[in-house]
Write an enzyme that holds these catalytic residues in place. Structure first.
Site, short mmCIF file in Angstrom:
data_model
loop_
_atom_site.label_atom_id
_atom_site.label_comp_id
_atom_site.label_asym_id
_atom_site.label_seq_id
_atom_site.Cartn_x
_atom_site.Cartn_y
_atom_site.Cartn_z
N ASP A 9 -4.38 -6.64 -2.08
CA ASP A 9 -5.80 -6.58 -1.73
C ASP A 9 -5.91 -6.09 -0.28
O ASP A 9 -5.37 -6.73 0.63
CB ASP A 9 -6.37 -7.99 -1.88
CG ASP A 9 -7.85 -8.07 -1.57
OD1 ASP A 9 -8.41 -7.13 -0.96
OD2 ASP A 9 -8.45 -9.09 -1.93
N ILE A 10 -6.62 -5.04 -0.06
CA ILE A 10 -6.71 -4.44 1.29
C ILE A 10 -7.36 -5.38 2.30
O ILE A 10 -7.07 -5.30 3.48
CB ILE A 10 -7.43 -3.07 1.23
CG1 ILE A 10 -7.11 -2.26 2.49
CG2 ILE A 10 -8.93 -3.22 1.01
CD1 ILE A 10 -7.48 -0.79 2.39
N GLY A 31 -15.96 -2.58 -6.08
CA GLY A 31 -14.60 -2.20 -5.73
C GLY A 31 -14.18 -2.66 -4.34
O GLY A 31 -14.48 -3.78 -3.92
N VAL A 32 -13.50 -1.78 -3.61
CA VAL A 32 -13.03 -2.09 -2.24
C VAL A 32 -14.22 -2.44 -1.34
O VAL A 32 -14.15 -3.39 -0.54
CB VAL A 32 -12.30 -0.85 -1.65
CG1 VAL A 32 -11.99 -1.05 -0.18
CG2 VAL A 32 -11.02 -0.55 -2.42
N ASP A 33 -15.27 -1.68 -1.47
CA ASP A 33 -16.48 -1.88 -0.66
C ASP A 33 -17.02 -3.30 -0.83
O ASP A 33 -17.29 -4.01 0.16
CB ASP A 33 -17.51 -0.84 -1.13
CG ASP A 33 -18.60 -0.58 -0.12
OD1 ASP A 33 -18.50 -1.09 1.02
OD2 ASP A 33 -19.55 0.16 -0.46
N SER A 121 -11.62 7.04 -3.98
CA SER A 121 -12.21 7.75 -5.13
C SER A 121 -11.54 7.47 -6.48
O SER A 121 -11.98 8.02 -7.49
CB SER A 121 -12.25 9.28 -4.93
OG SER A 121 -13.21 9.63 -3.96
N THR A 122 -10.50 6.62 -6.52
CA THR A 122 -9.78 6.45 -7.79
C THR A 122 -10.32 5.32 -8.66
O THR A 122 -9.75 5.03 -9.72
CB THR A 122 -8.27 6.21 -7.56
OG1 THR A 122 -8.09 4.97 -6.85
CG2 THR A 122 -7.65 7.34 -6.77
N GLY A 123 -11.39 4.67 -8.22
CA GLY A 123 -11.97 3.58 -9.01
C GLY A 123 -13.27 4.06 -9.64
O GLY A 123 -13.27 4.87 -10.58
N ILE A 124 -14.36 3.57 -9.10
CA ILE A 124 -15.68 3.88 -9.62
C ILE A 124 -15.94 5.40 -9.61
O ILE A 124 -16.64 5.93 -10.47
CB ILE A 124 -16.74 3.08 -8.82
CG1 ILE A 124 -16.59 1.58 -9.16
CG2 ILE A 124 -18.16 3.56 -9.10
CD1 ILE A 124 -17.24 0.62 -8.19
N1 AR6 Z 1 -7.93 -3.73 -2.34
C1 AR6 Z 1 -7.29 -2.55 -2.56
N2 AR6 Z 1 -7.65 -1.68 -3.53
C2 AR6 Z 1 -8.70 -2.03 -4.31
C3 AR6 Z 1 -9.44 -3.23 -4.13
C4 AR6 Z 1 -9.00 -4.11 -3.10
N3 AR6 Z 1 -9.62 -5.26 -2.86
N4 AR6 Z 1 -10.44 -3.27 -5.06
C5 AR6 Z 1 -10.34 -2.13 -5.80
N5 AR6 Z 1 -9.29 -1.38 -5.35
P1 AR6 Z 1 -13.28 1.87 -5.65
P2 AR6 Z 1 -14.17 4.65 -5.21
C6 AR6 Z 1 -8.82 -0.06 -5.81
O1 AR6 Z 1 -14.04 1.79 -6.91
O2 AR6 Z 1 -13.55 5.09 -6.49
C7 AR6 Z 1 -18.18 1.31 -4.56
O3 AR6 Z 1 -19.25 0.81 -5.31
C8 AR6 Z 1 -9.29 0.45 -7.14
O4 AR6 Z 1 -8.45 -0.05 -8.17
O5 AR6 Z 1 -13.31 0.73 -4.70
O6 AR6 Z 1 -13.96 5.49 -3.97
C9 AR6 Z 1 -18.66 2.09 -3.34
O7 AR6 Z 1 -19.80 1.52 -2.77
C10 AR6 Z 1 -9.15 1.95 -6.95
O8 AR6 Z 1 -7.81 2.37 -7.20
O9 AR6 Z 1 -13.74 3.16 -4.76
C11 AR6 Z 1 -18.93 3.44 -3.94
O10 AR6 Z 1 -20.20 3.46 -4.56
C12 AR6 Z 1 -9.43 2.18 -5.48
O11 AR6 Z 1 -9.31 0.89 -4.87
C13 AR6 Z 1 -17.85 3.61 -4.98
O12 AR6 Z 1 -17.48 2.28 -5.35
C14 AR6 Z 1 -10.80 2.77 -5.17
O13 AR6 Z 1 -11.77 2.21 -6.06
C15 AR6 Z 1 -16.62 4.29 -4.43
O14 AR6 Z 1 -15.73 4.52 -5.49
#
Ligand code: AR6
Length: 170
Positions: A9-10, A31-33, A121-124
């Site tokens: 977890d970051i 997600g991370v945000d 960018s690899t999540g949502i």
């Molecule tokens: N620590 C590390 N990596 C994580 C964590 C964490 N706590 N949680 C998720 N990941 P994402 P995006 C991974 O969706 O695709 C938000 O709503 C996850 O598995 O966080 O850039 C923002 O507000 C994935 O591999 O970011 C934007 O609207 C990676 O982090 C949108 O999501 C990125 O996933 C941005 O989407």
């Protein structure tokens, strides 16, 4: 610059700056945000609102980066960057690479020498992890930066494995 991979977890990283995969509004999301705002507390959102009221009235454009305080996180700063939404029809790789370069430029401005990145960018935003790892590692390798400790914090064992393979072959 030493590049290391961490699975986890970051928000738990003890570094000068953690990078947030934000959206243009800078006002939070999933997600991370979501994790960064939850763990970091209200000081981060307050700083983001100030940025929206001052320099970024229309939001932070995709590919750019900006820093705030890190609130209750172990880090000193959060560097917010906005990744592109993946599109099968349009090559947005330059915007994804820009997130890494611009985040490192902001880190240099802050004097941050240790920085933790998520796989932006690899999540949502649905960017395929193999391609995202190739772009991320290519971008940080070619960036002129004073950062000496750069960590990719991958949430899942699969993402960790992909970054490990890409780091080995790149
Ligand atoms: N620590 C590390 N990596 C994580 C964590 C964490 N706590 N949680 C998720 N990941 P994402 P995006 C991974 O969706 O695709 C938000 O709503 C996850 O598995 O966080 O850039 C923002 O507000 C994935 O591999 O970011 C934007 O609207 C990676 O982090 C949108 O999501 C990125 O996933 C941005 O989407």
């Amino acid at each position: 610059m030493q590049v290391t991979l961490v699975q986890g977890d970051i928000t738990a990283q003890q570094v000068d700056a953690v990078v947030n995969a934000a959206n243009s509004s800078l006002l939070g999301g999933g997600g991370v945000d979501g994790a960064i705002h939850r763990r970091g507390g209200p000081a981060i959102l307050a700083a983001c609102r100030e940025l929206r009221a001052s320099h970024y009235g229309k939001g932070l454009p995709t590919g750019q980066a900006v820093a705030t305080v890190a609130g209750d996180l172990p880090a000193r700063w959060v560097i917010h960057t906005v990744g592109p939404v993946f599109s099968p029809a349009e090559d947005r790789s330059h915007l994804l690479a820009s997130c890494y370069r611009e985040s490192l430029r902001v880190a240099d401005e802050l004097g941050a020498t240790s920085v933790a990145f998520p796989a932006i960018s690899t999540g949502i935003y649905r960017w395929p992890i193999d391609d995202a790892a190739r772009i991320a590692l290519g971008a940080i390798r070619s960036a002129p930066t004073q950062v000496t400790d750069l960590r990719f914090v991958l949430f899942t064992p699969d993402a960790y494995g992909v970054f490990e393979r890409t780091l080995g072959t790149g």
